[in-house]
Scaffold this active site. Sequence first.
Site, PDB file in Angstrom:
ATOM      1  CG  ASP A  46     -10.177  -0.965 -22.891  1.00 52.06           C
ATOM      2  OD1 ASP A  46     -11.340  -1.130 -23.290  1.00 52.06           O
ATOM      3  OD2 ASP A  46      -9.369  -1.889 -22.706  1.00 52.06           O
ATOM      4  NE  ARG A 104      -8.498  -5.817 -20.453  1.00 49.48           N
ATOM      5  CZ  ARG A 104      -8.743  -4.692 -21.124  1.00 49.48           C
ATOM      6  NH1 ARG A 104      -7.910  -3.685 -21.038  1.00 49.48           N
ATOM      7  NH2 ARG A 104      -9.811  -4.591 -21.890  1.00 49.48           N
ATOM      8  N   PRO A 157       0.832  -1.220   0.000  1.00 51.72           N
ATOM      9  CG  PRO A 157      -0.069  -1.112   2.145  1.00 51.72           C
ATOM     10  CD  PRO A 157       0.639  -2.023   1.206  1.00 51.72           C
ATOM     11  CD  GLU A 201       1.539  -5.296  11.069  1.00 53.43           C
ATOM     12  OE1 GLU A 201       1.706  -4.188  10.549  1.00 53.43           O
ATOM     13  OE2 GLU A 201       0.435  -5.686  11.487  1.00 53.43           O
TER      14      GLU A 201
HETATM   15  C1  LIG Z   1      -1.628  -6.053   5.992  1.00 52.32           C
HETATM   16  S1  LIG Z   1      -0.623  -5.586   4.627  1.00 52.32           S
HETATM   17  C2  LIG Z   1       0.722  -4.764   5.428  1.00 52.32           C
HETATM   18  C3  LIG Z   1       0.521  -3.298   5.539  1.00 52.32           C
HETATM   19  C4  LIG Z   1       1.686  -2.602   6.204  1.00 52.32           C
HETATM   20  N1  LIG Z   1       1.779  -2.953   7.596  1.00 52.32           N
HETATM   21  C5  LIG Z   1       1.506  -1.089   6.070  1.00 52.32           C
HETATM   22  O1  LIG Z   1       0.847  -0.512   6.926  1.00 52.32           O
HETATM   23  O2  LIG Z   1       2.002  -0.515   5.077  1.00 52.32           O
HETATM   24  C6  LIG Z   1       0.082  -7.104   4.113  1.00 52.32           C
HETATM   25  C7  LIG Z   1       0.500  -7.169   2.659  1.00 52.32           C
HETATM   26  O3  LIG Z   1      -0.616  -6.960   1.827  1.00 52.32           O
HETATM   27  C8  LIG Z   1      -0.225  -6.350   0.618  1.00 52.32           C
HETATM   28  N2  LIG Z   1      -1.061  -5.145   0.424  1.00 52.32           N
HETATM   29  C9  LIG Z   1      -1.928  -4.620   1.312  1.00 52.32           C
HETATM   30  N3  LIG Z   1      -2.544  -3.546   0.830  1.00 52.32           N
HETATM   31  C10 LIG Z   1      -2.085  -3.365  -0.419  1.00 52.32           C
HETATM   32  C11 LIG Z   1      -2.336  -2.404  -1.432  1.00 52.32           C
HETATM   33  N4  LIG Z   1      -3.200  -1.403  -1.259  1.00 52.32           N
HETATM   34  N5  LIG Z   1      -1.681  -2.523  -2.617  1.00 52.32           N
HETATM   35  C12 LIG Z   1      -0.794  -3.520  -2.813  1.00 52.32           C
HETATM   36  N6  LIG Z   1      -0.506  -4.471  -1.874  1.00 52.32           N
HETATM   37  C13 LIG Z   1      -1.129  -4.393  -0.689  1.00 52.32           C
HETATM   38  C14 LIG Z   1       1.266  -6.071   0.727  1.00 52.32           C
HETATM   39  O4  LIG Z   1       1.968  -7.064   0.022  1.00 52.32           O
HETATM   40  C15 LIG Z   1       1.516  -6.150   2.210  1.00 52.32           C
HETATM   41  O5  LIG Z   1       2.832  -6.565   2.499  1.00 52.32           O
END
Ligand SMILES: C[S@@+](CC[C@H](N)C(=O)[O-])C[C@H]1O[C@@H](n2cnc3c(N)ncnc32)[C@H](O)[C@@H]1O
Length: 228
Positions: free
Chosen positions: A169, A154, A89, A116
Site C-alpha cells: 500500500d 486494516r 486538530p 470548542e
Molecule cells: C470544533 S473542534 C474544536 C477546535 C478547537 N477549538 C481548536 O481550535 O483547536 C471540536 C472537536 O473536533 C475534533 N476535531 C476537529 N478537528 C479535528 C482534526 N483535524 N483532527 C482530529 N480531531 C479534530 C476534536 O475532538 C475537537 O475537540
Amino acid sequence: MKFYILTLFPEMIEAALFHSIIKKAIERQIIEIECINIRDFAGNKHNQVDDYPYGGGAGMVMRAQPVYDAYESIRRNISPNCRVVYMTPQGEKFSQKKAESFSQEDDLVLICGHYEGIDQRVIDEIVTDEISVGDYVLTGGELAAAIVVDATARLVGGVLGKAESSLNDSFSNGMLEHAHYTRPMEFMGRCVPDVLLSGNHGKIAKWRQEESVRKTMAKRPDLLQDKS
Ligand SMILES: C[S@@+](CC[C@H](N)C(=O)[O-])C[C@H]1O[C@@H](n2cnc3c(N)ncnc32)[C@H](O)[C@@H]1O
C-alpha cells in the site's frame, strides 16, 4: 484488538465503521469496537455535558467530569498501559506509521471532542497521545476517530483477506503504490499496459516498482526526500 470510543455521537461511529471489511472483521471477532456515550455520564438531570468557558468567549466546552467518568467506566477492562488518544486538530498528524504503531496494541481508547473542545484538565489527566487528521477543523472528533480506527484495524492480522495485501500500500514503504487495472482490457480507447498481460511475473514486478517510483516522483516527491 479492541477499540473503545468515547463520544457524544455513537451513531456517527456506527455509520462510518460498521460496513464492509471492518464489519466483517467485527463479525469474525478479530476486532471489537465499543462506543461509550459520554452523555450517559453527564451526572445532571438535563444530561448536559458542556458548559460556558472560563474567561468568556464564544462556544461551549465539554466538562471534564463526564469524560473522566466515561473513561473510568472502561478502565478496568483495558490494559494498564493502554494508549488514550484525544482526537484534536492540535495533535500529531496521523500517518500510516502511526496506524502501524497503534495496530500493535491490544486495545486503544479514542476520545472525540465537540464544541470548542474538552476541558484541558481531563486531557492532562488521562490522555497519552493527541492525534490530528489534518490541518483543518471538524465539528467533532467522530469522523477523525473513524479514520484512525479504519486505518489501524486494516493492519491488524487477519482483517484484510491476504496477510500481505497491505504491504505494498501507499506509504507502507515510503512510496505511493503503482496503478491498478482490471477487465476489460480496453476502456474508452485506453488499454491495460502490455506488460500486465504478459504473464511474466519478473517483468510485472519490475514495472510495478518503476511505476511506484514514477508516481511518487510526480505526486509526492517529498516522500522520496524523506527516504534519503
Ligand atoms: C470544533 S473542534 C474544536 C477546535 C478547537 N477549538 C481548536 O481550535 O483547536 C471540536 C472537536 O473536533 C475534533 N476535531 C476537529 N478537528 C479535528 C482534526 N483535524 N483532527 C482530529 N480531531 C479534530 C476534536 O475532538 C475537537 O475537540
